[in-house]
Design a protein around this motif. Structure first.
Motif, PDB file in Angstrom:
ATOM      1  N   LEU A  32       0.822  -1.201   0.000  1.00 36.96           N
ATOM      2  CA  LEU A  32       0.000   0.000   0.000  1.00 36.96           C
ATOM      3  C   LEU A  32       0.860   1.256   0.000  1.00 36.96           C
ATOM      4  O   LEU A  32       1.976   1.256   0.532  1.00 36.96           O
ATOM      5  CB  LEU A  32      -0.908   0.033   1.239  1.00 36.96           C
ATOM      6  N   SER A  33       0.316   2.326  -0.571  1.00 44.14           N
ATOM      7  CA  SER A  33       0.965   3.628  -0.429  1.00 44.14           C
ATOM      8  C   SER A  33       0.981   4.015   1.041  1.00 44.14           C
ATOM      9  O   SER A  33       0.106   3.613   1.814  1.00 44.14           O
ATOM     10  CB  SER A  33       0.200   4.685  -1.235  1.00 44.14           C
ATOM     11  N   GLY A  34       1.953   4.800   1.437  1.00 43.06           N
ATOM     12  CA  GLY A  34       2.132   5.117   2.842  1.00 43.06           C
ATOM     13  C   GLY A  34       0.911   5.708   3.511  1.00 43.06           C
ATOM     14  O   GLY A  34       0.622   5.411   4.670  1.00 43.06           O
ATOM     15  N   TYR A  35       0.150   6.546   2.788  1.00 45.06           N
ATOM     16  CA  TYR A  35      -1.008   7.195   3.393  1.00 45.06           C
ATOM     17  C   TYR A  35      -2.166   6.223   3.619  1.00 45.06           C
ATOM     18  O   TYR A  35      -3.136   6.570   4.287  1.00 45.06           O
ATOM     19  CB  TYR A  35      -1.470   8.386   2.551  1.00 45.06           C
ATOM     20  N   LEU A  36      -2.072   5.014   3.071  1.00 44.93           N
ATOM     21  CA  LEU A  36      -3.112   4.015   3.283  1.00 44.93           C
ATOM     22  C   LEU A  36      -2.750   3.019   4.378  1.00 44.93           C
ATOM     23  O   LEU A  36      -3.552   2.142   4.700  1.00 44.93           O
ATOM     24  CB  LEU A  36      -3.385   3.245   1.983  1.00 44.93           C
ATOM     25  N   VAL A  37      -1.565   3.165   4.951  1.00 43.57           N
ATOM     26  CA  VAL A  37      -1.116   2.244   6.007  1.00 43.57           C
ATOM     27  C   VAL A  37      -1.392   2.874   7.372  1.00 43.57           C
ATOM     28  O   VAL A  37      -0.786   3.896   7.720  1.00 43.57           O
ATOM     29  CB  VAL A  37       0.383   1.925   5.874  1.00 43.57           C
ATOM     30  N   PRO A  38      -2.306   2.305   8.147  1.00 44.96           N
ATOM     31  CA  PRO A  38      -2.582   2.879   9.474  1.00 44.96           C
ATOM     32  C   PRO A  38      -1.406   2.631  10.416  1.00 44.96           C
ATOM     33  O   PRO A  38      -0.609   1.706  10.216  1.00 44.96           O
ATOM     34  CB  PRO A  38      -3.825   2.101   9.936  1.00 44.96           C
ATOM     35  N   ARG A  39      -1.311   3.462  11.432  1.00 46.64           N
ATOM     36  CA  ARG A  39      -0.274   3.266  12.448  1.00 46.64           C
ATOM     37  C   ARG A  39      -0.757   2.229  13.466  1.00 46.64           C
ATOM     38  O   ARG A  39      -1.877   2.336  13.977  1.00 46.64           O
ATOM     39  CB  ARG A  39       0.048   4.584  13.150  1.00 46.64           C
ATOM     40  N   LEU A  40       0.077   1.257  13.738  1.00 44.50           N
ATOM     41  CA  LEU A  40      -0.249   0.225  14.720  1.00 44.50           C
ATOM     42  C   LEU A  40       0.041   0.772  16.112  1.00 44.50           C
ATOM     43  O   LEU A  40       1.183   1.086  16.459  1.00 44.50           O
ATOM     44  CB  LEU A  40       0.579  -1.040  14.463  1.00 44.50           C
ATOM     45  N   LEU A  41      -1.016   0.907  16.930  1.00 43.22           N
ATOM     46  CA  LEU A  41      -0.897   1.487  18.265  1.00 43.22           C
ATOM     47  C   LEU A  41      -1.117   0.439  19.341  1.00 43.22           C
ATOM     48  O   LEU A  41      -1.925  -0.480  19.180  1.00 43.22           O
ATOM     49  CB  LEU A  41      -1.929   2.609  18.458  1.00 43.22           C
ATOM     50  N   ILE A  42      -0.428   0.624  20.433  1.00 39.65           N
ATOM     51  CA  ILE A  42      -0.654  -0.210  21.609  1.00 39.65           C
ATOM     52  C   ILE A  42      -0.726   0.705  22.825  1.00 39.65           C
ATOM     53  O   ILE A  42       0.050   1.664  22.942  1.00 39.65           O
ATOM     54  CB  ILE A  42       0.458  -1.271  21.771  1.00 39.65           C
ATOM     55  N   ASP A  43      -1.690   0.467  23.692  1.00 41.52           N
ATOM     56  CA  ASP A  43      -1.884   1.297  24.875  1.00 41.52           C
ATOM     57  C   ASP A  43      -1.158   0.648  26.046  1.00 41.52           C
ATOM     58  O   ASP A  43      -1.422  -0.500  26.396  1.00 41.52           O
ATOM     59  CB  ASP A  43      -3.380   1.418  25.193  1.00 41.52           C
ATOM     60  N   ILE A  44      -0.252   1.405  26.648  1.00 38.02           N
ATOM     61  CA  ILE A  44       0.485   0.884  27.792  1.00 38.02           C
ATOM     62  C   ILE A  44      -0.447   0.887  29.001  1.00 38.02           C
ATOM     63  O   ILE A  44      -1.002   1.928  29.355  1.00 38.02           O
ATOM     64  CB  ILE A  44       1.736   1.736  28.090  1.00 38.02           C
ATOM     65  N   PRO A  45      -0.661  -0.257  29.636  1.00 38.84           N
ATOM     66  CA  PRO A  45      -1.593  -0.323  30.775  1.00 38.84           C
ATOM     67  C   PRO A  45      -1.218   0.667  31.880  1.00 38.84           C
ATOM     68  O   PRO A  45      -0.063   1.065  32.029  1.00 38.84           O
ATOM     69  CB  PRO A  45      -1.442  -1.769  31.249  1.00 38.84           C
ATOM     70  N   GLY A  46      -2.237   1.066  32.638  1.00 42.65           N
ATOM     71  CA  GLY A  46      -2.017   1.976  33.759  1.00 42.65           C
ATOM     72  C   GLY A  46      -2.098   3.431  33.376  1.00 42.65           C
ATOM     73  O   GLY A  46      -1.681   4.304  34.154  1.00 42.65           O
ATOM     74  N   GLY A  47      -2.606   3.711  32.170  1.00 45.53           N
ATOM     75  CA  GLY A  47      -2.751   5.111  31.770  1.00 45.53           C
ATOM     76  C   GLY A  47      -1.472   5.765  31.319  1.00 45.53           C
ATOM     77  O   GLY A  47      -1.337   6.987  31.422  1.00 45.53           O
ATOM     78  N   GLN A  48      -0.530   4.982  30.775  1.00 42.12           N
ATOM     79  CA  GLN A  48       0.758   5.522  30.352  1.00 42.12           C
ATOM     80  C   GLN A  48       0.783   5.967  28.894  1.00 42.12           C
ATOM     81  O   GLN A  48       1.811   6.374  28.383  1.00 42.12           O
ATOM     82  CB  GLN A  48       1.867   4.484  30.600  1.00 42.12           C
ATOM     83  N   GLY A  49      -0.356   5.881  28.222  1.00 42.10           N
ATOM     84  CA  GLY A  49      -0.459   6.398  26.863  1.00 42.10           C
ATOM     85  C   GLY A  49      -0.214   5.375  25.780  1.00 42.10           C
ATOM     86  O   GLY A  49       0.212   4.248  26.036  1.00 42.10           O
ATOM     87  N   LYS A  50      -0.495   5.803  24.545  1.00 41.02           N
ATOM     88  CA  LYS A  50      -0.341   4.932  23.376  1.00 41.02           C
ATOM     89  C   LYS A  50       1.019   5.147  22.723  1.00 41.02           C
ATOM     90  O   LYS A  50       1.541   6.259  22.708  1.00 41.02           O
ATOM     91  CB  LYS A  50      -1.429   5.228  22.349  1.00 41.02           C
ATOM     92  N   VAL A  51       1.563   4.068  22.171  1.00 40.63           N
ATOM     93  CA  VAL A  51       2.811   4.159  21.423  1.00 40.63           C
ATOM     94  C   VAL A  51       2.606   3.490  20.068  1.00 40.63           C
ATOM     95  O   VAL A  51       1.806   2.565  19.924  1.00 40.63           O
ATOM     96  CB  VAL A  51       3.994   3.500  22.160  1.00 40.63           C
ATOM     97  N   VAL A  52       3.345   3.977  19.083  1.00 46.47           N
ATOM     98  CA  VAL A  52       3.298   3.399  17.745  1.00 46.47           C
ATOM     99  C   VAL A  52       4.344   2.306  17.649  1.00 46.47           C
ATOM    100  O   VAL A  52       5.521   2.531  17.932  1.00 46.47           O
ATOM    101  CB  VAL A  52       3.567   4.476  16.682  1.00 46.47           C
TER     102      VAL A  52
END
Length: 313
Positions: free
Chosen positions: A263-283
């Motif tokens: 896929l072209s880059g703009y069609l590739v979503p970013r894979l996110l994971i949420d760090i437990p405990g409210g530490q935010g999402k990372v790609v």
């Protein structure tokens, strides 16, 4: 067996599938939900840690934006939902007093540039009520409004008379997980929302639903054909009873690497994971280390510290 709350429209889509198709899997009540794994938590994203006012409805996790839970109502109950503890629990919709509390908080925190309406699903509220809520929030100069919704997927007819509300929204974050959900009715609903707002999509990477390169490619291309940019692909949160939806992180990263080749880059979503405990999402754009004990270190975008993530599948 299906959750009782499922729209006639979406039931029609399920009926065209094989009994264990991807759409059915997202809404079918499974015995696997009774299997709660050690480490799973009722509040996997740490909403409680970052709740600020209005009886915990306002969640201020990131400096420039805040999340507002305006209702617990939803057109269906996705079996993988990480807010299962709240959705459909007959919690009252947001009140005028709570909106006033939120407005005061926003006025005192000038770093907030965007307010995100979620729930439940905000479109469960009437148009008139949404106009009141968004109007009150927009009174804060320069504030952008984003609305998260799955109504175009579950009940696209809800959007047919939504022009007035949509005109006040800056961004709609839709939630489409499979290309089969992108129907002509869905596209018509998306067109209403996109008349004056930017359309993004967030999906959840779900085992047995969209955990293949072909399915993810079809999803991204289908979204783009409807004028929607595939922004995020979420790895399922560590909520109780949904381990049967999670795939190994190594496989998830492998899917993304393969998708980038097709896929072209703009069609590739970013894979996110949420760090437990409210530490935010990372790609997860680069391969993290995978130690034998399954404990992965991720850098919190909030504190900058390395946090331990235990893979539970």
């Amino acid at each position: 067996m299906f959750e009782e709350k499922i729209t006639e429209y979406y039931q029609g889509l399920i009926d065209t599938e094989v009994p264990d198709g991807p759409l059915a899997r997202m809404l079918r009540v499974s015995e696997c939900e009774n299997k709660v794994r050690e480490g799973e938590t009722e509040d996997p994203t740490g909403d409680a840690v970052h709740s600020r006012c209005a009886n915990g409805r306002l969640i201020h996790r990131y400096r420039d934006r805040a999340l507002l839970l305006v209702t617990d109502r939803c057109p269906a109950h996705c079996r993988f939902c990480f807010r299962r503890r709240l959705v459909g629990k007959t919690i009252p919709d947001i009140s005028d007093n709570e909106i006033e509390e939120v407005s005061k908080y926003l006025s005192l925190n000038e770093g907030i540039k965007e307010i995100v309406l979620s729930g439940g699903d905000p479109l469960s509220l009437s148009n008139s009520r949404l106009l009141e809520i968004i109007g009150a929030l927009k009174a804060k100069s320069g504030l952008s409004v984003r609305v998260h919704t799955r109504y175009p997927v579950y009940m696209p007819s809800r959007c047919s008379d939504f022009h007035d509300v949509a005109s006040l929204v800056d961004t709609f974050m839709l939630h489409v997980n499979h290309a089969k959900e992108i129907t002509p009715q869905f596209k018509k609903a998306a067109a209403v929302l996109g008349e004056s707002a930017f359309l993004l999509n967030q999906s959840v990477l779900l085992k047995g639903v969209n955990d293949s390169v072909d399915e993810l490619e079809a999803l991204s291309r289908g979204l783009f054909s409807a004028g929607i940019l595939p922004a995020y692909l979420h790895y399922p949160d560590i909520a109780p009873g949904i381990s049967h939806f999670r795939i190994p992180l190594k496989k998830a990263l492998g899917l993304m690497n393969a998708l980038q080749k097709q896929l072209s880059g703009y069609l590739v979503p970013r894979l996110l994971i949420d760090i437990p405990g409210g530490q935010g999402k990372v790609v997860l754009s680069k391969n993290p280390s995978f130690p034998p004990d399954g404990k992965i270190l991720l850098k919190s975008p909030l504190s900058g510290e390395l946090r331990e993530y235990l893979e539970i599948i």
